[in-house]
Scaffold this active site. Structure first.
Site, PDB file in Angstrom:
ATOM      1  N   ASP A   1       0.859  -1.187   0.000  1.00 48.88           N
ATOM      2  CA  ASP A   1       0.000   0.000   0.000  1.00 48.88           C
ATOM      3  C   ASP A   1       0.893   1.233   0.000  1.00 48.88           C
ATOM      4  O   ASP A   1       1.524   1.554   1.019  1.00 48.88           O
ATOM      5  CB  ASP A   1      -0.870  -0.049   1.270  1.00 48.88           C
ATOM      6  CG  ASP A   1      -2.063   0.876   1.204  1.00 48.88           C
ATOM      7  OD1 ASP A   1      -2.002   1.882   0.478  1.00 48.88           O
ATOM      8  OD2 ASP A   1      -3.055   0.591   1.910  1.00 48.88           O
TER       9      ASP A   1
ATOM     10  N   ASP B   1      -2.691   4.754  -2.470  1.00 42.70           N
ATOM     11  CA  ASP B   1      -3.554   5.560  -1.605  1.00 42.70           C
ATOM     12  C   ASP B   1      -3.922   6.881  -2.293  1.00 42.70           C
ATOM     13  O   ASP B   1      -3.068   7.518  -2.922  1.00 42.70           O
ATOM     14  CB  ASP B   1      -2.767   5.856  -0.310  1.00 42.70           C
ATOM     15  CG  ASP B   1      -3.642   6.417   0.783  1.00 42.70           C
ATOM     16  OD1 ASP B   1      -4.594   5.740   1.185  1.00 42.70           O
ATOM     17  OD2 ASP B   1      -3.350   7.549   1.251  1.00 42.70           O
TER      18      ASP B   1
ATOM     19  N   GLU C   1      -6.781   4.151  -5.235  1.00 44.47           N
ATOM     20  CA  GLU C   1      -7.945   4.602  -4.466  1.00 44.47           C
ATOM     21  C   GLU C   1      -8.387   5.940  -5.042  1.00 44.47           C
ATOM     22  O   GLU C   1      -7.605   6.889  -5.061  1.00 44.47           O
ATOM     23  CB  GLU C   1      -7.577   4.751  -2.989  1.00 44.47           C
ATOM     24  CG  GLU C   1      -8.785   5.112  -2.136  1.00 44.47           C
ATOM     25  CD  GLU C   1      -8.411   5.673  -0.769  1.00 44.47           C
ATOM     26  OE1 GLU C   1      -9.232   5.602   0.144  1.00 44.47           O
ATOM     27  OE2 GLU C   1      -7.289   6.195  -0.621  1.00 44.47           O
TER      28      GLU C   1
ATOM     29  N   HIS D   1     -10.516  -0.883   5.538  1.00 41.79           N
ATOM     30  CA  HIS D   1     -10.131  -0.371   6.851  1.00 41.79           C
ATOM     31  C   HIS D   1     -10.698   1.014   7.151  1.00 41.79           C
ATOM     32  O   HIS D   1     -10.509   1.527   8.248  1.00 41.79           O
ATOM     33  CB  HIS D   1      -8.603  -0.332   6.931  1.00 41.79           C
ATOM     34  CG  HIS D   1      -8.032   0.644   5.938  1.00 41.79           C
ATOM     35  ND1 HIS D   1      -8.107   0.463   4.576  1.00 41.79           N
ATOM     36  CD2 HIS D   1      -7.407   1.837   6.120  1.00 41.79           C
ATOM     37  CE1 HIS D   1      -7.548   1.487   3.966  1.00 41.79           C
ATOM     38  NE2 HIS D   1      -7.121   2.333   4.868  1.00 41.79           N
ATOM     39  N   ASP D   2     -11.351   1.643   6.174  1.00 36.79           N
ATOM     40  CA  ASP D   2     -11.951   2.965   6.390  1.00 36.79           C
ATOM     41  C   ASP D   2     -13.468   2.895   6.513  1.00 36.79           C
ATOM     42  O   ASP D   2     -14.112   3.923   6.759  1.00 36.79           O
ATOM     43  CB  ASP D   2     -11.646   3.887   5.196  1.00 36.79           C
ATOM     44  CG  ASP D   2     -10.170   4.244   5.067  1.00 36.79           C
ATOM     45  OD1 ASP D   2      -9.456   4.258   6.089  1.00 36.79           O
ATOM     46  OD2 ASP D   2      -9.737   4.525   3.927  1.00 36.79           O
TER      47      ASP D   2
HETATM   48  O1  TEU Z   1      -8.204   7.300   2.651  1.00 33.90           O
HETATM   49  C1  TEU Z   1      -8.625   8.336   1.812  1.00 33.90           C
HETATM   50  C2  TEU Z   1      -9.622   9.215   2.319  1.00 33.90           C
HETATM   51  O2  TEU Z   1     -10.036  10.122   1.615  1.00 33.90           O
HETATM   52  C3  TEU Z   1     -10.107   9.008   3.706  1.00 33.90           C
HETATM   53  O3  TEU Z   1      -9.964  10.205   4.393  1.00 33.90           O
HETATM   54  C4  TEU Z   1     -11.493   8.612   3.665  1.00 33.90           C
HETATM   55  O4  TEU Z   1     -12.281   9.660   3.148  1.00 33.90           O
HETATM   56  C5  TEU Z   1     -11.941   8.341   5.048  1.00 33.90           C
HETATM   57  O5  TEU Z   1     -11.095   7.373   5.593  1.00 33.90           O
HETATM   58  C6  TEU Z   1     -13.324   7.806   5.061  1.00 33.90           C
HETATM   59  O6  TEU Z   1     -13.657   7.701   6.373  1.00 33.90           O
HETATM   60  C7  TEU Z   1      -6.882   6.879   2.522  1.00 33.90           C
HETATM   61  C8  TEU Z   1      -6.621   5.709   3.450  1.00 33.90           C
HETATM   62  O7  TEU Z   1      -7.392   4.613   3.036  1.00 33.90           O
HETATM   63  C9  TEU Z   1      -6.906   6.144   4.848  1.00 33.90           C
HETATM   64  O8  TEU Z   1      -6.806   5.104   5.774  1.00 33.90           O
HETATM   65  C10 TEU Z   1      -5.921   7.237   5.175  1.00 33.90           C
HETATM   66  O9  TEU Z   1      -6.211   7.756   6.448  1.00 33.90           O
HETATM   67  C11 TEU Z   1      -5.973   8.382   4.152  1.00 33.90           C
HETATM   68  O10 TEU Z   1      -5.965   7.906   2.809  1.00 33.90           O
HETATM   69  C12 TEU Z   1      -4.765   9.274   4.289  1.00 33.90           C
HETATM   70  O11 TEU Z   1      -3.622   8.608   3.825  1.00 33.90           O
END
Ligand code: TEU
Length: 542
Positions: free
Chosen positions: A102, A203, A245, A319-320
């Site tokens: 990642d 990411d 992403e 994970h988000d």
């Molecule tokens: O997430 C991208 C992102 O835009 C996140 O802020 C998303 O909107 C949020 O998690 C939704 O709740 C990526 C990664 O997947 C995330 O874990 C990271 O925190 C973020 O980028 C910053 O690198």
């Protein structure tokens, strides 16, 4: 095993996402580690996945759980060493499982040596690796906000300038306009390719070409130019799988990203379906009921929109995101059936499925008191909304539904203390339902959620219609049923899902009564109705 020397091998593949912090601890630190993943490789081989998407394990101060990288070529000591990573790559290869790293290329940690140098002087060679603007203390260049709250600008007295950060202040944005920075990133990627990794997840890749003067965050004017250069300089030198992403992707953009000529990426994660349950124009915390008919039409548009001219990723969890079985399914009495239904709905489609750790067990959301949340996004939101006068109950309701920590509770391996995740104190609370929901109980049970995922993965390998068939949505306006048909040159597949706690009347379309049943979450039942959360896949020759 898939032949990974063939370009596009990933079109048949299934991925599994590991959030290393919460997967398996072997040291008693309370945090998962690479040795823990190595120990569980046989579990993943049994499930049948081809790729592990590993959330970041690079050196990091862990302000955002590793999405703030301070050295792209080092493993964070909490996870192990480079030699552990080599062992993991080799152990995966032996089992036909590739490692997908990642990469966070939009920003680094503020502890990265580039940023540490960049902030000392405007003349430092690394200064231009980041995005700076003049200003006066207290008066940022504009009113742009960061994703995790507050201004997107942070003042640095040494250089009398602000730097730009789309996420936390400890995550300064990298300046992709600088060709030296781009070269440095490409060399790092080649270095990992030499070590044997088989893919990358990128990411927030749609945010790299930002232009803060025009308040552009994603889909900046040079985005696809940068991606084509990145791909030509790195990924195209091997047979890799790549997924970006891209919260800002629509179908025309996704066709560019996943162009079958391989000029950019294999595919992107897009979030159109995921965002349907938030009020339009508001934040993810501002909930609205899932518009089911719109959800089906959205999936259908993406399936049809990329067929033959792009490629979809298929996911409901990461994970988000909250656990879908709690969020869209029904995690009480119908937990097992609804988990299987969601899997059927998704794995029946064209694209590459991504299973998020614990999804294959039907793991659920957790409701924590505010002091037990660990995620900075959740904690910042709580404080901001408290200060803005929101009611405590409403804030907690949003957190329980949508906090990223729902997905991050430790993996539930067995019914021993801490679910077999750690011998120490877990960094985030273990879901108390681990005594009922755990891997040990499911791996040998033919009726478990785990066994169901295993069958779905095997079907994808043995039934080409799943990977190549076109897509037609049936019953588009039905408020409870998600029914669709896939078809290739030789056969047709029917996927039927009853999204309801109740029985629903429904007749199979003509010609399907004698079709072969590939999988289902109930024993075949009486004609004319579907049971709560019933799902099945049928196949018949053309
Ligand atoms: O997430 C991208 C992102 O835009 C996140 O802020 C998303 O909107 C949020 O998690 C939704 O709740 C990526 C990664 O997947 C995330 O874990 C990271 O925190 C973020 O980028 C910053 O690198």
């Amino acid at each position: 095993m898939l032949d990974k020397t063939q370009k596009n091998w990933w079109r048949q593949a299934v991925a599994y996402q590991i959030y290393p912090k919460s997967f398996q601890d072997t040291t008693g630190s309370g945090t998962g580690d690479l040795q823990g993943i190595i120990r569980r490789l046989d579990y993943l081989a049994r499930l049948g996945v081809d790729v592990i998407w590993l959330s970041p394990v690079f050196a990091s101060p862990q302000v955002d759980n590793g999405y703030d990288i301070s050295d792209y070529r080092a493993i964070d000591p909490i996870y192990g060493s480079l030699s552990d990573m080599d062992t993991l790559i080799a152990g995966g290869k032996k089992r036909g499982i590739g490692i997908m790293l990642d990469l966070v290329l939009n920003h680094s940690s503020d502890q990265h040596r580039w940023f540490q140098a960049a902030r000392t002087s405007r003349d430092d060679p690394y200064h231009d690796y980041y995005v700076w603007r003049d200003g006066k203390p207290g008066t940022p260049p504009n009113d742009m906000k960061a994703s995790f709250g507050g201004s997107a600008w942070e003042w640095v007295p040494e250089v009398q300038q602000y730097y730009f950060h789309q996420f936390a202040p400890q995550q300064p944005d990298l300046n992709w306009e600088n060709p030296r920075l781009r070269r440095e990133l490409y060399d790092m990627i080649l270095w990992w390719m030499d070590r044997g990794v088989e893919g990358f997840r990128l990411d927030v890749i749609d945010q790299i070409a930002k232009d803060p003067d025009k308040k552009i965050t994603n889909n900046g004017p040079r985005l696809h130019e940068f991606l084509r250069e990145l791909s030509a300089e790195t990924f195209q030198k091997g047979c890799l799988v790549t997924v970006g992403e891209a919260w800002g992707a629509d179908i025309p953009r996704a066709r560019l990203y996943s162009n079958p000529d391989g000029s950019e990426l294999s595919m992107v994660f897009q979030f159109e379906q995921i965002m349907l349950d938030q009020q339009p124009g508001k934040e993810k915390w501002d909930l609205q009921p899932l518009p089911f008919v719109e959800l089906k039409k959205s999936f259908a548009r993406w399936q049809q929109g990329l067929h033959g001219c792009g490629f979809n990723s298929l996911f409901l969890n990461n994970h988000d995101l909250p656990r879908t079985v709690s969020h869209w399914g029904s995690d009480g009495v119908w937990r097992v059936q609804s988990a299987k239904l969601l899997a059927t709905m998704l794995h029946g489609m064209e694209g590459m499925p991504y299973i998020y750790q614990g999804e294959e067990l039907g793991m659920t959301n957790i409701s924590l008191p505010i002091e037990e949340y660990r995620d900075l996004e959740s904690i910042n939101m709580y404080q901001e909304r408290k200060a803005a006068g929101y009611a405590e109950a409403d804030i907690m309701n949003s957190l329980h539904a949508k906090s990223r920590d729902n997905a991050r509770t430790p993996m539930q391996w067995d019914d021993s203390p801490n679910a077999g995740f750690t011998a120490g104190t877990p960094w985030l609370k273990v879901n108390p339902n681990y005594t009922d929901i755990n891997a040990a109980q499911q791996v040998d049970d033919p009726d478990s959620v785990f066994s169901y995922y295993r069958q779905l993965i095997a079907l994808r390998k043995s039934h080409p219609v799943l990977t190549e068939g076109d897509f037609t949505l049936l019953e588009p306006e039905h408020p409870k049923l998600f029914v669709y048909c896939r078809r290739n040159a030789t056969c047709q597949l029917l996927v039927v899902c009853n999204f309801s706690d109740n029985e629903t009347e429904w007749m199979l379309p003509d010609g399907w009564a004698d079709a072969e049943r590939l999988i289902g979450n109930y024993e075949p039942g009486p004609a004319g109705r579907l049971r709560p959360w019933e799902a099945m896949m049928l196949e018949r020759p053309l």
